[in-house]
Design a protein around this motif. Structure first.
Motif, mmCIF file in Angstrom:
data_model
loop_
_atom_site.group_PDB
_atom_site.id
_atom_site.type_symbol
_atom_site.label_atom_id
_atom_site.label_comp_id
_atom_site.label_asym_id
_atom_site.label_seq_id
_atom_site.Cartn_x
_atom_site.Cartn_y
_atom_site.Cartn_z
ATOM 1 N N GLY A 203 1.524 -1.400 0.215
ATOM 2 C CA GLY A 203 -0.319 -0.358 -0.037
ATOM 3 C C GLY A 203 0.919 1.605 -0.297
ATOM 4 O O GLY A 203 0.427 2.158 -1.003
ATOM 5 N N GLU A 204 1.620 1.156 1.205
ATOM 6 C CA GLU A 204 2.650 2.404 0.784
ATOM 7 C C GLU A 204 3.258 2.868 -0.162
ATOM 8 O O GLU A 204 3.591 3.943 -1.288
ATOM 9 N N VAL B 53 3.994 5.390 -5.835
ATOM 10 C CA VAL B 53 3.631 5.178 -7.251
ATOM 11 C C VAL B 53 3.421 6.620 -8.010
ATOM 12 O O VAL B 53 3.575 7.301 -8.626
ATOM 13 N N VAL B 54 1.779 6.482 -7.664
ATOM 14 C CA VAL B 54 0.825 7.705 -7.460
ATOM 15 C C VAL B 54 1.578 9.150 -7.335
ATOM 16 O O VAL B 54 1.262 9.449 -8.630
ATOM 17 N N GLU C 108 12.755 9.310 -13.515
ATOM 18 C CA GLU C 108 13.972 8.464 -12.765
ATOM 19 C C GLU C 108 12.810 8.234 -10.799
ATOM 20 O O GLU C 108 12.809 6.528 -10.626
ATOM 21 N N LEU C 109 12.559 8.849 -10.661
ATOM 22 C CA LEU C 109 11.655 8.708 -9.172
ATOM 23 C C LEU C 109 10.654 7.526 -9.570
ATOM 24 O O LEU C 109 10.292 6.561 -8.884
ATOM 25 N N ASP D 196 9.898 -0.783 -7.078
ATOM 26 C CA ASP D 196 9.456 -0.416 -5.161
ATOM 27 C C ASP D 196 7.905 -1.712 -5.391
ATOM 28 O O ASP D 196 8.003 -2.354 -4.423
ATOM 29 N N LEU D 197 7.399 -1.190 -6.049
ATOM 30 C CA LEU D 197 6.142 -1.489 -6.414
ATOM 31 C C LEU D 197 5.639 -3.059 -6.677
ATOM 32 O O LEU D 197 4.636 -3.752 -6.664
#
Length: 199
Positions: free
Chosen positions: A147-148, A153-154, A163-164, A171-172
């Motif tokens: 969830g985090e 991502v959103v 890049e971020l 990570d997701l």
């Protein structure tokens, strides 16, 4: 398409059979011009059997036919790559492929990553990796982490820093693969659900 059936004295060309969806090689057979023409006309893969010395449609006895999807000719015009949707196991011994492998999709690096996650999950020596620590904390912590990462991502999707965004997306996906295994599933299970929705 100009298939060179005359390159070999027997008038045959190898036909590599590949599953259209999984991309796994299922078997190797041989075709002459007549076998190729019948395959195109019926949309069921037909070979020339060197053992039986006759045309042979795969599944004519077992019912495990190979439905033609597409075909390609190699650069030397003497080898066919036939894409199929198999109906049942391909090998006469009852296995999915003639190499006794399961005909399941693999996802390259992602499948390797799934295997690493599984190894860490099942580690008997109390491995102190990040993945092992998440599994020790349980499903609630793993789900919370997904969830985090989804929220991050959103947030990054609304900015202009690619890049971020890509890092948070990685990570997701990584944490989602962990969550899948915490629930006893893998990517192939999700693919099966998506495939079922195509109808």
């Amino acid at each position: 398409m100009n298939i060179d059936f005359n390159k070999n004295k027997d008038g045959l060309v190898p036909a590599i059979i590949q599953d259209e969806i999984t991309k796994n090689v299922l078997m190797l057979g041989y075709m002459n011009q007549e076998a190729f023409d019948i395959t195109i006309a019926t949309k069921k893969v037909t070979f020339f059997s060197r053992t039986k010395n006759r045309l042979w449609t795969k599944g004519e006895e077992s019912g495990n036919v190979l439905h033609l999807v597409d075909y390609k000719l190699d650069c030397d015009n003497d080898t066919l790559l036939i894409s199929v949707n198999p109906e049942g196991p391909t090998c006469h011994k009852g296995t999915d492929t003639c190499w006794a492998e399961a005909n399941r999709a693999t996802f390259g690096f992602l499948s390797s990553l799934e295997n690493i996650i599984e190894e860490r999950k099942n580690s008997a020596n109390g491995e102190s990796s990040y993945v092992a620590s998440l599994f020790k904390k349980g499903i609630n912590k793993i789900a919370q982490k997904v969830g985090e990462e989804a929220v991050e991502v959103v947030i990054e999707a609304k900015d202009n820093n690619d890049e971020l965004f890509l890092n948070e997306s990685a990570d997701l996906l990584f944490h989602y693969l962990i969550l899948l295994q915490a629930k006893g599933f893998k990517l192939n299970d999700i693919v099966d659900v998506l495939k079922s929705r195509q109808l």
